[in-house]
Design a protein around this motif. Sequence first.
Motif, PDB file in Angstrom:
ATOM      1  N   LEU A  30       0.634  -1.094  -0.063  1.00  0.00           N
ATOM      2  CA  LEU A  30      -0.193  -0.011  -0.407  1.00  0.00           C
ATOM      3  C   LEU A  30       1.026   1.214  -0.008  1.00  0.00           C
ATOM      4  N   THR A  31       0.616   1.991  -0.536  1.00  0.00           N
ATOM      5  CA  THR A  31       1.269   3.773  -1.518  1.00  0.00           C
ATOM      6  C   THR A  31       0.770   4.264  -0.506  1.00  0.00           C
ATOM      7  N   GLU A  32       1.080   5.027   0.086  1.00  0.00           N
ATOM      8  CA  GLU A  32       0.117   6.629   0.322  1.00  0.00           C
ATOM      9  C   GLU A  32       1.114   7.816  -0.075  1.00  0.00           C
ATOM     10  N   SER A  33       0.424   8.952  -0.824  1.00  0.00           N
ATOM     11  CA  SER A  33       0.845  10.277  -1.083  1.00  0.00           C
ATOM     12  C   SER A  33      -0.277  10.912  -1.132  1.00  0.00           C
ATOM     13  N   THR A  34       0.927  12.705  -1.495  1.00  0.00           N
ATOM     14  CA  THR A  34      -0.387  13.284  -1.118  1.00  0.00           C
ATOM     15  C   THR A  34      -0.640  14.106  -2.517  1.00  0.00           C
ATOM     16  N   ILE A  35      -1.999  14.325  -2.803  1.00  0.00           N
ATOM     17  CA  ILE A  35      -1.786  15.043  -4.418  1.00  0.00           C
ATOM     18  C   ILE A  35      -3.174  16.841  -3.890  1.00  0.00           C
ATOM     19  N   ASN A  36      -3.003  17.244  -4.888  1.00  0.00           N
ATOM     20  CA  ASN A  36      -3.908  18.887  -4.778  1.00  0.00           C
ATOM     21  C   ASN A  36      -4.506  18.381  -6.194  1.00  0.00           C
ATOM     22  N   VAL A  37      -5.478  19.254  -5.438  1.00  0.00           N
ATOM     23  CA  VAL A  37      -7.004  19.233  -6.645  1.00  0.00           C
ATOM     24  C   VAL A  37      -7.970  20.101  -6.044  1.00  0.00           C
ATOM     25  N   GLY A  38      -7.374  21.780  -7.274  1.00  0.00           N
ATOM     26  CA  GLY A  38      -7.800  22.637  -6.512  1.00  0.00           C
ATOM     27  C   GLY A  38      -7.361  23.947  -5.285  1.00  0.00           C
ATOM     28  N   GLY A  39      -6.252  23.351  -5.237  1.00  0.00           N
ATOM     29  CA  GLY A  39      -5.217  23.952  -4.058  1.00  0.00           C
ATOM     30  C   GLY A  39      -5.978  22.685  -2.667  1.00  0.00           C
ATOM     31  N   THR A  40      -6.656  21.714  -2.541  1.00  0.00           N
ATOM     32  CA  THR A  40      -6.547  21.072  -1.522  1.00  0.00           C
ATOM     33  C   THR A  40      -6.100  19.448  -1.741  1.00  0.00           C
ATOM     34  N   GLY A  41      -5.407  19.848  -0.690  1.00  0.00           N
ATOM     35  CA  GLY A  41      -4.051  18.836  -0.528  1.00  0.00           C
ATOM     36  C   GLY A  41      -5.455  17.379  -0.208  1.00  0.00           C
ATOM     37  N   VAL A  42      -4.436  15.930  -0.629  1.00  0.00           N
ATOM     38  CA  VAL A  42      -5.618  14.650  -0.151  1.00  0.00           C
ATOM     39  C   VAL A  42      -4.675  13.176   0.261  1.00  0.00           C
TER      40      VAL A  42
END
Length: 267
Positions: free
Chosen positions: A8-20
């Motif tokens: 299982l990998t975990e990363s942070t992506i950005n959607v319209g200035g909001t991190g997920v």
Amino acid sequence: MTVSPNGLTESTINVGGTGVSLLRAGAGRPLLVLHEELGLPGWLKWHGELAADHSLLLPVHPGFGALPRADWISSVRDLAGFYSRMLREMALGPVDVVGFSLGGWIAAEMAAGNPEQFRSMILAAPAGVRPPDGEILDLFIVTARAYLDASVHDASATPEFAALYGGEASTDQFEAWEDARAESARLAWKPYMHNPSLPHLLEGVQGLPSLIIWGREDRIIPLSAGHAYNRAIAGSELLVFDNCGHRPEIERSSEFVSSVRRFLAQQ
């Protein structure tokens, strides 16, 4: 990006200035997994089994994990729109989706807005539709522990429930539950855990293969809501597990996995 022993990998992506926070595992056709109102419970047996032939995508809803909430997301429909944007920006659609309780409501709102973003939809005891008979258990007048205990029909016959929630909750776990409860209240307080317009909008969804899974003994959201969903979504299948509460994925894990695999294989 972090990687766990189970792949299982975990990363942070950005959607319209909001991190997920986005967790991924497996290989194959993408399967978007939307978690419930008390947050992402952890890596479960069913995750591992379906990851054998699907690429699981498990986002943590903004405000439900370590990353901050997005103030502009003030309803479940807003959150649905947010995830629709995420899928567009990641060029992932159409995908299969499975949503649990609050996550099922999010998926249903996404389908009502744009069914073409999904290849198929699986809803496991979703909130979002007011039960014609009975009431949705109020998460905010009981403790998180009492709500969790009510979510399974027979905890002693559900080994994963004890593994997840047995014993005393740590300070971190307690704080995570309270953060999730606070964000759930912000998104779904009035009207409580449903959207009166959703059944009417779902009646306009055509041609989206949909499987609705419910426990007959669900004490969180009565089975009558499952029948209402089934009536609203044309051509949907309602599958009811006996001796099962609000968490069919752990209470009837083998049946849940085999049913989901059967359904996805048909699409």
